[in-house]
Design an enzyme around this catalytic site. Structure first.
Site, PDB file in Angstrom:
ATOM      1  N   PHE A  15       0.821  -1.211   0.000  1.00  0.00           N
ATOM      2  CA  PHE A  15       0.000   0.000   0.000  1.00  0.00           C
ATOM      3  C   PHE A  15       0.858   1.265   0.000  1.00  0.00           C
ATOM      4  O   PHE A  15       0.813   2.074  -0.946  1.00  0.00           O
ATOM      5  CB  PHE A  15      -0.962  -0.068   1.192  1.00  0.00           C
ATOM      6  CG  PHE A  15      -1.514   1.246   1.625  1.00  0.00           C
ATOM      7  CD1 PHE A  15      -2.246   2.034   0.742  1.00  0.00           C
ATOM      8  CD2 PHE A  15      -1.304   1.705   2.916  1.00  0.00           C
ATOM      9  CE1 PHE A  15      -2.755   3.257   1.149  1.00  0.00           C
ATOM     10  CE2 PHE A  15      -1.818   2.920   3.329  1.00  0.00           C
ATOM     11  CZ  PHE A  15      -2.538   3.697   2.441  1.00  0.00           C
ATOM     12  N   ILE A  16       1.670   1.447   0.996  1.00  0.00           N
ATOM     13  CA  ILE A  16       2.487   2.674   1.065  1.00  0.00           C
ATOM     14  C   ILE A  16       3.547   2.646  -0.033  1.00  0.00           C
ATOM     15  O   ILE A  16       3.785   3.644  -0.732  1.00  0.00           O
ATOM     16  CB  ILE A  16       3.155   2.825   2.451  1.00  0.00           C
ATOM     17  CG1 ILE A  16       2.094   2.914   3.551  1.00  0.00           C
ATOM     18  CG2 ILE A  16       4.063   4.063   2.485  1.00  0.00           C
ATOM     19  CD1 ILE A  16       2.643   3.017   4.959  1.00  0.00           C
ATOM     20  N   ASP A  35       9.961  -7.094  -3.527  1.00  0.00           N
ATOM     21  CA  ASP A  35       8.732  -7.424  -2.787  1.00  0.00           C
ATOM     22  C   ASP A  35       8.454  -8.912  -2.997  1.00  0.00           C
ATOM     23  O   ASP A  35       8.621  -9.422  -4.108  1.00  0.00           O
ATOM     24  CB  ASP A  35       7.568  -6.584  -3.338  1.00  0.00           C
ATOM     25  CG  ASP A  35       6.380  -6.523  -2.390  1.00  0.00           C
ATOM     26  OD1 ASP A  35       5.944  -5.413  -2.049  1.00  0.00           O
ATOM     27  OD2 ASP A  35       5.875  -7.602  -1.994  1.00  0.00           O
ATOM     28  N   GLY A  40       1.698  -7.558  -0.481  1.00  0.00           N
ATOM     29  CA  GLY A  40       1.652  -6.617  -1.603  1.00  0.00           C
ATOM     30  C   GLY A  40       1.026  -7.290  -2.811  1.00  0.00           C
ATOM     31  O   GLY A  40       0.758  -8.494  -2.797  1.00  0.00           O
ATOM     32  N   ALA A 121      11.541   2.088   7.778  1.00  0.00           N
ATOM     33  CA  ALA A 121      10.181   2.392   8.229  1.00  0.00           C
ATOM     34  C   ALA A 121       9.909   1.659   9.536  1.00  0.00           C
ATOM     35  O   ALA A 121      10.019   0.440   9.608  1.00  0.00           O
ATOM     36  CB  ALA A 121       9.179   1.956   7.172  1.00  0.00           C
ATOM     37  N   TYR A 153       5.371  -7.542  17.458  1.00  0.00           N
ATOM     38  CA  TYR A 153       5.516  -6.621  16.332  1.00  0.00           C
ATOM     39  C   TYR A 153       6.249  -5.357  16.786  1.00  0.00           C
ATOM     40  O   TYR A 153       7.243  -4.937  16.183  1.00  0.00           O
ATOM     41  CB  TYR A 153       4.130  -6.279  15.778  1.00  0.00           C
ATOM     42  CG  TYR A 153       4.162  -5.349  14.602  1.00  0.00           C
ATOM     43  CD1 TYR A 153       4.696  -5.752  13.387  1.00  0.00           C
ATOM     44  CD2 TYR A 153       3.658  -4.052  14.698  1.00  0.00           C
ATOM     45  CE1 TYR A 153       4.731  -4.899  12.297  1.00  0.00           C
ATOM     46  CE2 TYR A 153       3.679  -3.193  13.612  1.00  0.00           C
ATOM     47  CZ  TYR A 153       4.220  -3.613  12.427  1.00  0.00           C
ATOM     48  OH  TYR A 153       4.262  -2.764  11.353  1.00  0.00           O
ATOM     49  N   LYS A 157      10.085  -4.203  15.728  1.00  0.00           N
ATOM     50  CA  LYS A 157      10.386  -2.924  15.079  1.00  0.00           C
ATOM     51  C   LYS A 157      11.303  -2.077  15.969  1.00  0.00           C
ATOM     52  O   LYS A 157      12.150  -1.328  15.473  1.00  0.00           O
ATOM     53  CB  LYS A 157       9.094  -2.159  14.765  1.00  0.00           C
ATOM     54  CG  LYS A 157       8.236  -2.790  13.676  1.00  0.00           C
ATOM     55  CD  LYS A 157       8.977  -3.101  12.391  1.00  0.00           C
ATOM     56  CE  LYS A 157       9.057  -1.980  11.413  1.00  0.00           C
ATOM     57  NZ  LYS A 157       9.700  -2.403  10.132  1.00  0.00           N
TER      58      LYS A 157
END
Ligand code: UDP
Length: 327
Positions: A15-16, A35, A40, A121, A153, A157
């Site tokens: 999406f992003i 990817d 995706g 990210a 999660y 991160k």
């Protein structure tokens, strides 16, 4: 792949990532996407696939060889590939942790070999259960027990962030870390649990709009095109190197109010129903009550931050349509 590209975008079919690729290509840049198409979709980048300035590699960030090959052919890396959505995090805990931790490690190692600038990210999830709203980048993070895998999660991160900052301080690698707050917009699927595409899809199909818990929990939603503008501005700002930076809107809304706005703007007659957390999520799930970014660092570095209001965002998503299989 023999050509050189200006940008490597991992997760570029997501999406992003796909919005980011479109933006880069439309401003004359060349882009390579890595990817594995797990969440995706090629349809997200179908308009780009035949362009000479665009190259798609179907592969995983877990393959060090593939990552090395891609990184060595690009001038800058935007690393978005990650496990997506609460549902995946809960149902596929091993994949979530390994993708986030080992994938980022592979990217940073390859970037060091090639001395390539990298943007990693991260997510507002890393603030966990902190009540210190608005969240400042240097504020404490408060995570739940390791027996509650929802927190894996955030923890994975957070480890990515530690590693990125360590590469910056130990090896002088040019790295920027961005914490994205709820990013929404056209093309986002609700399949992995994201609230706004789910609500819009429910409203448009006259199904009940499902508010989990009592709906008093809040979020700040920012439009993907504005988040991308912030990402690209930060990549071009030398003072951002070695820093963690929140990217998000500061417009706070309760989930119940979000449901009402969606219903009104879509002209739907859907009923708004409250689903107890015990029915919505597996046992022991803990939601975050408030999530608001402090964007002063972003403003100081780039002079702007995502501004679109929630009504504009909802309208834009409705106009563009929710992808099939959004629920
Ligand atoms: N949520 C909801 N109904 C749904 C999906 C999500 O009420 O159908 C709630 C969820 O419990 C959370 C908020 O919406 O409080 C945002 O959820 P999302 O998964 O989009 O993102 P999060 O901010 O939790 O990562």
């Amino acid at each position: 792949m023999s050509a050189r590209f200006e940008y490597l975008v991992t997760g570029g079919a997501g999406f992003i990532g796909s919005h980011l690729c479109e933006k880069l290509i439309s401003t004359g840049k060349s882009v390579c996407v890595l990817d594995n198409l797990s969440t995706g979709h090629l349809r997200n980048i179908e308009n780009l696939l035949s362009l000479e300035s665009f190259h798609f590699v179907e592969g995983s960030v877990l393959s060090a060889d593939t990552v090395n090959d891609c990184v060595s052919k690009c001038n800058e890396v935007i690393h978005l590939a990650a496990a997506v959505g609460v549902e995946n995090v809960i149902n596929k805990p091993v994949e979530t942790i390994e993708t986030n931790v080992n994938g980022t490690e592979n990217i940073l190692r390859a970037a060091r070999l090639n001395n390539t600038k990298v943007l990693i990210a991260s997510t507002s999830e890393v603030y966990g259960k902190s009540w210190e709203v608005p969240f400042q980048e240097d504020g404490d993070i408060v995570l739940g027990a390791t027996s509650r895998n929802r927190w894996s999660y955030a923890c994975s991160k957070a480890l990515d962030e530690f590693l990125a900052l360590a590469y910056s301080s130990s090896y002088d690698l040019p790295v920027v870390v961005c914490r994205f707050f709820n990013t929404v917009g056209p093309r986002q699927s609700g399949r992995y649990g994201m609230v706004l595409p789910r609500f819009i899809n429910q409203a448009l199909t006259q199904q009940p709009i499902t508010v989990f818990g009592n709906g008093t929990q809040t979020r700040c939603f920012s439009l993907v095109s504005e988040v991308i503008d912030s990402v690209l501005a930060l990549l071009d700002t030398p003072e951002a190197l070695g820093k963690v930076i929140n990217i998000g809107s500061t417009d706070e809304i309760t989930i119940l109010e979000l449901a009402r706005r969606v219903r009104e703007i879509s002209g739907s007659s859907s009923e708004i129903v409250k689903i107890p957390y015990s029915e919505a999520y597996p046992k022991g799930f803990e939601d975050m009550q408030r999530r608001v970014p402090d964007v002063s660092r972003l403003l100081g570095l780039t002079g702007s931050s995502p501004q679109a209001d929630i009504d504009t965002i909802i309208r834009q998503i409705i106009e563009n349509g929710i992808p099939e299989g959004a629920l």
